[in-house]
Design an enzyme around this catalytic site. Sequence first.
Site, short mmCIF file in Angstrom:
data_model
loop_
_atom_site.label_atom_id
_atom_site.label_comp_id
_atom_site.label_asym_id
_atom_site.label_seq_id
_atom_site.Cartn_x
_atom_site.Cartn_y
_atom_site.Cartn_z
N PRO A 83 39.45 16.41 -5.50
CA PRO A 83 38.07 16.44 -5.01
C PRO A 83 37.82 15.27 -4.07
O PRO A 83 38.57 14.29 -4.08
CB PRO A 83 37.23 16.30 -6.29
CG PRO A 83 38.14 15.71 -7.31
CD PRO A 83 39.56 16.03 -6.91
N ALA A 139 41.58 21.29 0.77
CA ALA A 139 40.62 20.73 -0.19
C ALA A 139 39.35 20.26 0.53
O ALA A 139 38.37 21.01 0.62
CB ALA A 139 41.28 19.63 -0.99
N ARG A 140 39.36 19.04 1.06
CA ARG A 140 38.22 18.52 1.81
C ARG A 140 38.73 17.71 3.00
O ARG A 140 39.67 16.91 2.86
CB ARG A 140 37.34 17.60 0.93
CG ARG A 140 36.44 18.33 -0.04
CD ARG A 140 35.34 19.13 0.67
NE ARG A 140 34.46 19.85 -0.24
CZ ARG A 140 34.64 21.10 -0.70
NH1 ARG A 140 35.72 21.78 -0.31
NH2 ARG A 140 33.77 21.65 -1.50
N ASP A 153 43.05 23.67 6.52
CA ASP A 153 41.94 24.63 6.38
C ASP A 153 40.61 23.89 6.42
O ASP A 153 39.56 24.51 6.53
CB ASP A 153 42.08 25.41 5.06
CG ASP A 153 41.01 26.47 4.93
OD1 ASP A 153 40.84 27.25 5.89
OD2 ASP A 153 40.31 26.50 3.90
N GLU A 196 33.90 18.70 10.03
CA GLU A 196 33.75 20.16 10.22
C GLU A 196 32.31 20.65 9.99
O GLU A 196 31.96 21.75 10.43
CB GLU A 196 34.67 20.91 9.24
CG GLU A 196 34.18 20.83 7.78
CD GLU A 196 35.07 21.57 6.78
OE1 GLU A 196 36.30 21.39 6.85
OE2 GLU A 196 34.53 22.30 5.94
N HIS A 254 37.93 26.63 7.08
CA HIS A 254 37.56 26.45 5.67
C HIS A 254 37.38 27.82 5.01
O HIS A 254 36.29 28.17 4.54
CB HIS A 254 36.27 25.61 5.56
CG HIS A 254 36.10 24.99 4.20
ND1 HIS A 254 35.42 23.80 4.02
CD2 HIS A 254 36.50 25.38 2.97
CE1 HIS A 254 35.40 23.50 2.73
NE2 HIS A 254 36.06 24.45 2.08
#
Length: 326
Positions: A204, A231-232, A256, A261, A293
């Site tokens: 996370p 993930a982020r 991704d 973003e 994403h």
Amino acid sequence: MKIIAFEVRDDEKEYFKKYESQYQCEITCVPYALTQDNLSIVNGYDGVSILGRCCITADVEDRLKELGVKCCVTRTVGYNHIDVNHAHEIDLKIANSNYPPTGVADYTVMLILMSLRHYKQAMWRGNVNDYSLNGLQGRELHELTVGVIGTGKIGQCVIKNLSGFGCKILAYDMYQNDIVKKYAEYTDLDTIISSCDVISLHTPLLESTYHLIDKEKITNMKDGVILVNCARGELMDIDSLIEGIELKKIGALALDVIEGEDGIYHEDKRSDIISNQKMAYLRQFPNVIMTQHMAFYTDIAVESMVKCSVEAVHDFIKKGTCETSI
Ligand code: COI
């Protein structure tokens, strides 16, 4: 019980209808994100359902509370867009959602394989009838060491998927998990960084994981390393990624998600000026795959995200708590 759901896409609507009748509540769906400017719309609703574009700061939480909202539920697994501590202080209930980890885990393996086999370049060539092989020689996964950082539900599932390919798998997490130990060897972060051919992030976004992958870590990686992030975006410092690609230290990047973003991904920006220069620059490299994403985006996940959010509001109101309460 009245719920207002923000950022609702067309594909979510049928599920909101389904769970509206199942949980006997009244749901209003709106396509836009909840912001400081449109906050008054929540007046009269018991619960709010949001997605990742709504930034639930302390100020927003105070206003939600003043307007009579009892709970705020995100239809995402990650909840870095919510000030959870402040919500606890003012007794605004918060929950996230869950969905099977398989969609993101499958997508991760797809990105690893696409990177190993230079798929972006092969696709570009195919589009102009260039069927040459020069420069497209790939590598086989069973000969490589893959590092998985973060062994929660998604990381675990990635590891299980990868175990079928016969590669060596190293894992890192603060909390070790017995199932993971069947397929992977836990080690420290420095060992993952220095000894893996492929590194995939599944942690996370927290203060402690912001820019987990930075210039120093990239310098210590193997030459030609493949980095994957589903993930982020903020787990990786975009400047260091650009430098790593320019210096040819990084062999391939499959992202991704990307730092900055927000406000771009999940929108049709064809007629707009994209303000994130670094993102646009990174995208044009032949060895960088970037998607919007979307690793989570499957039929099963979307239904589960909607169900969880409706169920959480229902349970918060009827029982005072819910399974996914944070
Ligand atoms: C999550 O569930 O955390 C995601 O990344 C999905 C996305 C809609 C923000």
